[in-house]
Design an enzyme around this catalytic site. Structure first.
Site, short mmCIF file in Angstrom:
data_model
loop_
_atom_site.label_atom_id
_atom_site.label_comp_id
_atom_site.label_asym_id
_atom_site.label_seq_id
_atom_site.Cartn_x
_atom_site.Cartn_y
_atom_site.Cartn_z
N HIS A 58 -34.14 37.31 61.69
CA HIS A 58 -32.93 38.79 61.24
C HIS A 58 -33.91 39.68 61.68
CE1 HIS A 58 -33.36 41.10 57.74
NE2 HIS A 58 -33.97 40.58 56.84
N THR A 91 -32.38 49.39 57.81
CA THR A 91 -32.47 49.67 56.37
C THR A 91 -32.94 50.19 55.56
OG1 THR A 91 -34.12 48.04 56.60
CG2 THR A 91 -31.10 47.30 56.07
N TYR A 93 -38.52 46.30 45.10
CA TYR A 93 -37.72 46.39 46.49
C TYR A 93 -36.15 46.25 46.31
CZ TYR A 93 -36.57 46.60 51.75
OH TYR A 93 -36.55 46.75 53.16
#
Length: 785
Positions: A473, A602, A589
């Protein structure tokens, strides 16, 4: 060791008669062709750098400007207003050059400067145009005159054929919100989660922060925003991902699934042959920047493409305090794992990319290789699945020299990692729900040692031809990996295809050198470390509870008929489902992108709002349907507003995160920031959108749909929920939590989601018999056996 001999260009032997030198023409030819390929790539990079550097103009426009200036000069007019004459006076030229040549040279220099000024002006105008975001807040279907003019100007200044990175220099920088605005939004977001006493205490902490320390931290943040292209992204990558010391398996990595109802071929080697070839076709397009810049769907607005630079040839390197992301410019092979053994599979031969049939042939060689793993090799990958400190220590101690370092370098420098799994996965006819859950867990963590979790992405090919992808990630977010995966799935099935027997198409060059087996020397101490790492990883994997299902009662088509945003509908569904299960609300979230800005990644949308909680309470307390509908509309509109604000740089969490980082650099403590950053996200959600719908024909081939992807739970006592809309009638959900938490259950939460979905649709369209109409309108898909 035939492979090693083929890699040596020459051999020599010292004899009494002298030196016996023997050249390997095949190896020399490979070296020559590899050099040619490398120089071709360099030339392409230089060419693309020039094209991107002058965008939104084109290199040919320079010639147009030069000709125009020279033409006006020959008409005895001076478009430079004396500048050309000044340049001519100061030209350091030899006396042999005629005055006419000096005039032409001066005109060319002036034209070049004028051309560069025009490019700078156009780029500045485009940057200002892309900084306009009011269009996003206008009512759907109603475009103001200002926005219409803005769209026309963006089209004019955008040029005709932009390359992948053409817009990078024109994207605006992420703005730093005002302290008072962020604090106000934060307090509003936590109001439904706190009682009056808790909220009053938090309000006092926020006021103290805003009036004292906050302004000082904000000054440093604005200074960084002026200096850096993005004030968030580098700190986000470093402190959220690379400095994390817990395992990245489950906690950070995520996965993507294959087609849900079809498997293009049941032959494992063939599926890998087409898939690997398709990945390298994508990389070729990426290197040439021929991939179209991503845009907001239905608009001309470009998104930042910076994350695409590290898709291939990238690895996360462990460190004792912080990891690092290492990227190499090129790699002509993939690293392959099969039954405890590691191989290097070269996909280029004599400077050309191997055909899918040739890659299948090489993969089959690996599958047929009966050699057992060497001592300690089989579970070596478990080191990448456990905590980062133990992996960094083991890497430095056991893999920093000799044969282990050389083999590790092969894996880390590979274009990507491939696992040939010896299990079958996918939608099984006898137990479809459980098979999808097992499929998700296999992609997320596998056996904890048969993936290389540090690679930018690993592709898994199962024994029955199913496939999937696991991605690290830190280097990029899910939409970037999803874009590659969509291309590979579509190219595999609709362009490359298979013959009647299920093999890849084409011919095979049987003289291809065999894939190279990697060798290791694993000491007993290293084996003990591998066993400890595997125990940590296995405990983490066993604790993960997963539930994956396709919701087919209705899809986004029916939701849009209710005049509701599909994403807002799902977020309200999740709020209702969680409240019904726990009787409380939680910090929620939802991932939103900030790629409207340069190097954007993001931002968080806090989906649990005052409006959403008011709606859920009203519905559960039996309020009249009209009241509930009104509250639902208000909640969904509020959610859309929050989403737009997050996309346009007015979010809450990234700003507070960066203020916290600055406070740590300055050695200052903030009770407010400390409490904000310690709040757990018990409901972490993300939508994975299909970006290249033109590659799939969901009308004629509805069975060729991917089930999307998912991730592990963020909090030990919470849920991770990923969802994606497929066509107009299908919504896929991926739900994760932990068995160790007594009050979370992925399957029960899935049931709550199903019930909440139908209840909300019934609330918004009470007079329609949804189930019967949906069954009539949905296309039938043939499920695989």
């Amino acid at each position: 060791m035939a492979e090693a001999h083929q890699a040596v260009a020459f051999q020599f032997t010292v004899t009494p008669e002298g030196i016996d030198l023997r050249l390997s023409h095949q190896a020399l030819s490979e070296i020559y062709l590899s050099g040619v390929r490398s120089w071709k790539k360099r030339i392409i990079r230089i060419k693309n750098s020039v094209i991107t550097g002058v965008y939104p103009a084109s290199p040919s426009s320079w010639l147009f400007v030069v000709i125009a200036i020279l033409a006006t000069m020959y008409t005895r007019s001076d478009p430079s207003m004396g500048i050309i004459a000044k340049i001519q006076e100061h030209l350091p030229v030899s006396q042999s050059m005629s005055s006419q040549c000096q005039a032409v040279l001066s005109a060319v220099l002036f034209s070049t400067m004028l051309w560069l000024l025009l490019i700078f002006t156009m780029r500045l105008c485009l940057k200002q145009l892309l900084s306009y975001h009011r269009w996003m807040f206008e009512q759907h279907g109603k475009m103001s005159t200002t926005t219409k003019i803005w769209v026309a100007l963006v089209r004019i200044f955008s040029g005709r054929k932009p390359l992948l990175y053409s817009y990078q220099g024109s994207l605006p920088n992420l703005p730093v919100p005002a302290i008072k605005d962020t604090v106000k939004r934060y307090l509003e977001s936590v109001r439904p989660l706190m009682n009056d006493t808790e909220y009053e205490r938090m309000t006092k902490l926020a006021a103290e922060f805003e009036g004292s320390l906050g302004n000082r931290l904000q000054w440093y943040l604005k200074l960084k925003a002026l200096w850096a292209s993005n004030y968030v992204s580098d700190w986000w990558e470093e402190y959220v991902y690379l400095r994390g010391r817990s395992p990245i398996m489950v906690n950070s990595n995520y996965y993507g699934m294959d087609f849900l109802y079809v498997t293009p071929t049941p032959i494992q080697a063939a599926r890998a042959g087409n898939g690997i070839h398709a990945f390298f076709l994508y990389r070729r397009k990426l290197n040439k920047e021929e991939i179209k810049p991503s845009r907001i769907p239905g608009t001309v607005i470009p998104l930042c493409a910076a994350q695409c630079e590290r898709i291939f040839n990238t690895t996360r390197i462990p460190g004792e305090e912080t990891d690092a992301v290492q990227h190499w410019k090129d790699s002509d092979y993939v690293a392959v794992y099969h039954k405890g053994r590691y191989f290097r599979l070269r996909v280029y031969q004599a400077g050309r990319l191997l055909s899918p049939r040739e890659i299948e042939f090489q993969i089959q060689r690996i599958l047929d290789d009966p050699a057992p793993p060497s001592k300690g090799e089989a579970r070596l990958g478990a080191l990448t699945a456990a905590d980062r400190v133990s992996w960094a220590e083991a890497r430095g101690k056991y893999f920093s020299s000799g044969i282990n370092k050389r083999s590790l370098d092969v894996i880390e420098r590979a274009a990507f990692f491939v696992t040939l799994d010896d299990e079958e996965q996918g939608t099984m006819r006898d137990d479809q729900p459980a098979s999808l859950d097992n499929y998700a867990k296999s992609l997320l963590h596998g056996k904890c040692y048969d993936r290389w979790f540090d690679k930018s992405f690993s592709v898994i090919y199962y024994k029955n031809g199913k496939s999937g992808i696991n991605a690290e990630h830190s280097w990029a977010d899910a939409p970037v990996v999803a874009h590659v995966w969509e291309y590979v799935l579509a190219t595999d099935s609709f362009q490359l295809g298979y013959n009647e027997e299920g093999h890849c198409k084409g011919e095979v060059d049987s003289s291809l050198p065999r894939p190279q087996r990697l060798n290791w020397e694993i000491s007993p101490e290293c084996e003990e470390q591998i066993s400890r790492s595997l125990a940590v990883a296995q405990a983490l994997a066993d604790d993960v509870d997963f539930h994956v299902f396709s919701f087919r009662d209705f899809g986004k088509g029916k939701i849009k008929k209710c005049r509701v945003s599909p994403d807002a509908f799902i977020q309200m569904t999740l709020q209702l489902a969680y409240y019904r299960e726990r009787g409380i609300f939680c910090l929620t979230y939802e991932a939103s992108m900030t790629r409207l800005f340069r190097e954007g990644r993001t931002e968080t949308v806090r989906s649990c709002s005052n409006e959403s909680s008011a709606f859920v309470r009203a519905l559960e307390n039996g309020e009249p349907a009209d009241v509930c509908r009104r509250l639902f509309r208000g909640a969904s509109e509020k959610h859309q507003q929050l989403y737009r604000m997050a996309m346009t740089g007015a979010g809450i969490d990234r700003h507070l995160f960066c203020l916290y980082v600055v406070s740590k650099y300055l050695g200052l403590e903030s009770p407010f920031l400390k409490e904000v950053l310690s709040e757990p996200w018990r409901l972490s959600t993300s939508q994975t959108s299909i970006q290249q719908g033109e590659l799939f024909d969901l009308v004629n081939h509805p069975e060729y749909i991917s089930c999307g992807g998912g991730f592990g739970p963020v909090a030990d006592d919470g849920y991770g929920v990923s969802y994606n809309f497929v066509g107009e009638n299908v919504i896929n959900f991926h739900i994760s939590c932990k068995h160790s938490c007594s009050y979370t259950d992925a399957h029960k939460f899935g049931d709550q989601i199903r019930k909440a979905m139908n209840d909300l649709l019934q609330l918004l369209s009470p007079n329609q018999k949804e189930s019967s109409k949906t069954e009539e309108s949905q296309p039938k898909v043939k499920k695989e056996q």
